[in-house]
Design an enzyme around this catalytic site. Structure first.
Site, PDB file in Angstrom:
ATOM      1  N   CYS A 209       7.096   5.019 -14.770  1.00  0.00           N
ATOM      2  CA  CYS A 209       6.583   3.656 -14.502  1.00  0.00           C
ATOM      3  C   CYS A 209       7.002   3.347 -13.075  1.00  0.00           C
ATOM      4  O   CYS A 209       7.997   2.678 -12.840  1.00  0.00           O
ATOM      5  CB  CYS A 209       7.212   2.661 -15.476  1.00  0.00           C
ATOM      6  SG  CYS A 209       6.736   2.935 -17.175  1.00  0.00           S
ATOM      7  N   ALA A 211       5.521   1.980 -10.148  1.00  0.00           N
ATOM      8  CA  ALA A 211       5.063   0.983  -9.168  1.00  0.00           C
ATOM      9  C   ALA A 211       5.938  -0.285  -9.194  1.00  0.00           C
ATOM     10  O   ALA A 211       6.413  -0.668 -10.268  1.00  0.00           O
ATOM     11  CB  ALA A 211       3.610   0.619  -9.472  1.00  0.00           C
ATOM     12  N   GLY A 213       7.233   1.159  -6.481  1.00  0.00           N
ATOM     13  CA  GLY A 213       7.601   2.425  -5.858  1.00  0.00           C
ATOM     14  C   GLY A 213       8.961   2.520  -5.209  1.00  0.00           C
ATOM     15  O   GLY A 213       9.296   3.560  -4.652  1.00  0.00           O
ATOM     16  N   ASP A 263      -1.607   5.869 -18.699  1.00  0.00           N
ATOM     17  CA  ASP A 263      -0.765   5.175 -19.672  1.00  0.00           C
ATOM     18  C   ASP A 263       0.372   6.114 -20.093  1.00  0.00           C
ATOM     19  O   ASP A 263       0.140   7.131 -20.747  1.00  0.00           O
ATOM     20  CB  ASP A 263      -1.622   4.790 -20.895  1.00  0.00           C
ATOM     21  CG  ASP A 263      -0.801   4.103 -21.964  1.00  0.00           C
ATOM     22  OD1 ASP A 263       0.423   3.915 -21.761  1.00  0.00           O
ATOM     23  OD2 ASP A 263      -1.383   3.765 -23.010  1.00  0.00           O
ATOM     24  N   CYS A 353      15.330  -4.219 -15.500  1.00  0.00           N
ATOM     25  CA  CYS A 353      15.914  -5.281 -14.664  1.00  0.00           C
ATOM     26  C   CYS A 353      16.064  -6.549 -15.497  1.00  0.00           C
ATOM     27  O   CYS A 353      15.666  -7.626 -15.096  1.00  0.00           O
ATOM     28  CB  CYS A 353      15.091  -5.517 -13.404  1.00  0.00           C
ATOM     29  SG  CYS A 353      13.409  -6.031 -13.729  1.00  0.00           S
TER      30      CYS A 353
HETATM   31  C1  SAM Z   1       9.905  -2.408 -13.781  1.00  0.00           C
HETATM   32  S1  SAM Z   1       8.352  -2.008 -13.143  1.00  0.00           S
HETATM   33  C2  SAM Z   1       8.704  -0.475 -12.354  1.00  0.00           C
HETATM   34  C3  SAM Z   1       9.349  -0.626 -11.023  1.00  0.00           C
HETATM   35  C4  SAM Z   1       9.390   0.676 -10.249  1.00  0.00           C
HETATM   36  N1  SAM Z   1      10.059   1.718 -10.975  1.00  0.00           N
HETATM   37  C5  SAM Z   1      10.041   0.505  -8.889  1.00  0.00           C
HETATM   38  O1  SAM Z   1      11.175   0.928  -8.682  1.00  0.00           O
HETATM   39  O2  SAM Z   1       9.391  -0.044  -7.999  1.00  0.00           O
HETATM   40  C6  SAM Z   1       7.492  -1.466 -14.570  1.00  0.00           C
HETATM   41  C7  SAM Z   1       6.164  -0.821 -14.299  1.00  0.00           C
HETATM   42  O3  SAM Z   1       5.707  -0.289 -15.535  1.00  0.00           O
HETATM   43  C8  SAM Z   1       4.305  -0.265 -15.496  1.00  0.00           C
HETATM   44  N2  SAM Z   1       3.831  -0.035 -16.881  1.00  0.00           N
HETATM   45  C9  SAM Z   1       3.852  -0.892 -17.926  1.00  0.00           C
HETATM   46  N3  SAM Z   1       3.356  -0.297 -19.027  1.00  0.00           N
HETATM   47  C10 SAM Z   1       3.040   0.976 -18.671  1.00  0.00           C
HETATM   48  C11 SAM Z   1       2.481   2.082 -19.348  1.00  0.00           C
HETATM   49  N4  SAM Z   1       2.147   2.005 -20.648  1.00  0.00           N
HETATM   50  N5  SAM Z   1       2.259   3.212 -18.663  1.00  0.00           N
HETATM   51  C12 SAM Z   1       2.570   3.305 -17.350  1.00  0.00           C
HETATM   52  N6  SAM Z   1       3.106   2.285 -16.654  1.00  0.00           N
HETATM   53  C13 SAM Z   1       3.339   1.138 -17.292  1.00  0.00           C
HETATM   54  C14 SAM Z   1       3.947  -1.587 -14.874  1.00  0.00           C
HETATM   55  O4  SAM Z   1       2.647  -1.558 -14.327  1.00  0.00           O
HETATM   56  C15 SAM Z   1       5.047  -1.723 -13.820  1.00  0.00           C
HETATM   57  O5  SAM Z   1       4.567  -1.291 -12.579  1.00  0.00           O
END
Ligand code: SAM
Length: 433
Positions: A209, A211, A213, A263, A353
């Site tokens: 997960c 973004a 980034g 996903d 977080c």
């Molecule tokens: C806490 S943020 C991640 C922050 C990132 N690791 C960073 O350091 O910038 C959680 C991310 O999980 C993604 N997300 C949520 N459900 C997901 C899924 N089923 N598959 C992939 N990504 C998912 C969201 O779009 C979001 O960008």
């Protein structure tokens, strides 16, 4: 450190990651750029306190400055912003047009304004004095025409107010400091989290997960851009940010960093046989990755700074009970998927977080209890905050929990910076065959 006002919770430190230059070179660059920036924000007499975080060789901590509220005039026509914009101002930002929700008469382009965040219900676009609760954030210069802001608020972009006397003086993410690619703004727990994964050059690493980034691009640097780093997220829009940032930092997004919109709940191809070369795109066969980071979607209740709004209409605190419980479900699904993808002997890091035990300690406990003999909680390096509640095997000290509510000694800034952070949780596992 100056005590914080009761109605606002700001973070006393800004952490940055440096890359491509030595600490000495960076400190010189940082000091002069910060002095310039602070001067433009009215903090002429103070020199920013900057120091290296001992356990993180690539992290620099800058102490933010809280200006005495009484020393700032609040006599200019008022300009009102929404709480989210207010939070960005507490993080050092100027004010973008989309955050402005009201302006008193008398405020016109090139005139000073006193900036307030609205803490109660508002209708955007008002031109009279606001009667609900507010929080003063400092003074700035209106650099946009009034009619541009009040005509069609949401179609506007660009800077509307340059903050010339903010209440909290700290480096802004838009500042020139972060344009060179040598400095990356990142909160301290996130810097710890990427390091805990212990990704090595040449390995095959998965960020499930990823973004926008921050941790992913840190992992790329820790791997010295050698090996394969797979970055997954289900949000195409957020992935654009990852790609843009990677290009800005000079990271190869063809061969080394591979970004896929997918996903992650379906990331493992259960019918595929393990071993062999990593698949070129998702889904992936089991046991392909030396390291997996699951920085899970969560309630984000650890986010700071925070303005304490009465209705909390824009804040994370307004999440309903069902929204909150949905996070634990998705976290559990992602966790199960993550375990399948780790090579025997490889590491899985789970992080959030938020400080909610249901999304942290409880997830760890569930994972260990679910009769997964192939999963063991292990020590983390670095571990700045060895603290967590209840672990089934009594290994409280193995998880890392940044809980800003925990009291600390504020007189020693090198210690205080480990405590005055966003809320964050990290658990590290080794996965056996
Ligand atoms: C806490 S943020 C991640 C922050 C990132 N690791 C960073 O350091 O910038 C959680 C991310 O999980 C993604 N997300 C949520 N459900 C997901 C899924 N089923 N598959 C992939 N990504 C998912 C969201 O779009 C979001 O960008």
């Amino acid at each position: 450190m100056t005590p914080k006002p009761e109605d606002m919770d700001y973070v006393c430190f800004t952490s940055v990651r440096f890359r491509g230059k030595s600490y000495e070179e960076i400190i010189l660059q940082l000091k002069s750029a910060l002095e310039e920036e602070y001067k433009s924000k009215g903090a002429t007499s103070v020199s920013p306190k900057i120091f290296l975080q001992k356990s993180l060789p690539d992290a620099i901590i800058i102490e933010n400055i809280l200006v005495a509220e009484k020393s700032l005039p609040q006599t200019h026509p008022r300009l009102y912003v929404d709480p989210l914009c207010g939070v960005a101002v507490l993080r050092g930002s100027d004010i973008f047009a989309g955050g402005v929700i009201g302006i008193e008469p008398g405020a016109s382009k090139d005139c000073p304004v006193s900036v307030y965040a609205c803490l109660e219900k508002f209708n955007a676009g008002f031109t009279k004095a606001y009667t609900g609760a507010t929080r003063f954030l400092g003074n700035g210069l209106l650099v946009m025409e009034r009619k541009q802001l009040l005509g069609d608020i949401h179609s506007n972009s660009g800077v509307a107010v340059r903050m010339t006397q903010p209440l909290v003086v700290c480096p802004s993410f838009q500042s020139c400091l972060f344009q060179s690619g040598n400095l990356v703004a990142q909160n301290l727990p996130s810097l710890v989290c990427a390091r805990v994964l212990d990704a090595q050059p040449g390995q095959t690493v998965l960020d499930m997960c990823c973004a926008p980034g921050g941790k992913c691009l840190h992992l790329a640097d820790l791997m010295q851009l050698q090996g394969t780093l797979i970055a997954i997220d289900k949000s195409a829009k957020r992935l654009n940010t990852v790609a843009e940032q990677a290009v800005k930092l000079g990271i190869d997004t063809e061969n080394f960093l591979r970004i896929h919109c997918f996903d992650a709940c379906r990331l493992c191809d259960d019918n595929g046989t393990d071993a062999g070369e990593p698949d070129s795109k998702p889904p992936y066969r089991p046991k392909q990755f030396d390291r997996v980071l699951l920085d899970a979607p969560c309630s984000a209740l650890g986010q700071r700074p925070r303005l304490l709004t009465s209705s909390d209409s824009s804040s994370q605190l307004s999440k309903t009970a069902s929204q909150l419980s949905s996070y634990a479900q998705i976290q559990n699904r992602l966790f199960r998927e993550a375990i399948k993808l780790v090579k025997p002997g490889g590491f899985l890091v789970y992080s959030t977080c938020t400080t909610r035990p249901e999304e942290n300690e409880r997830q760890v406990s569930l994972a260990l209890q679910m009769n997964w003999p192939n999963l063991k909680l292990v020590e983390q390096t670095p571990n700045l905050r060895p603290f967590g509640i209840y672990q089934p095997d009594g290994s409280v000290g193995l998880v890392q929990k940044f809980d800003p509510e925990v009291p600390y000694d504020a007189s020693d800034v090198t210690n205080a910076c480990n405590y005055d952070t966003i809320g964050f949780f990290v658990a590290k596992f080794v996965v056996f065959d």
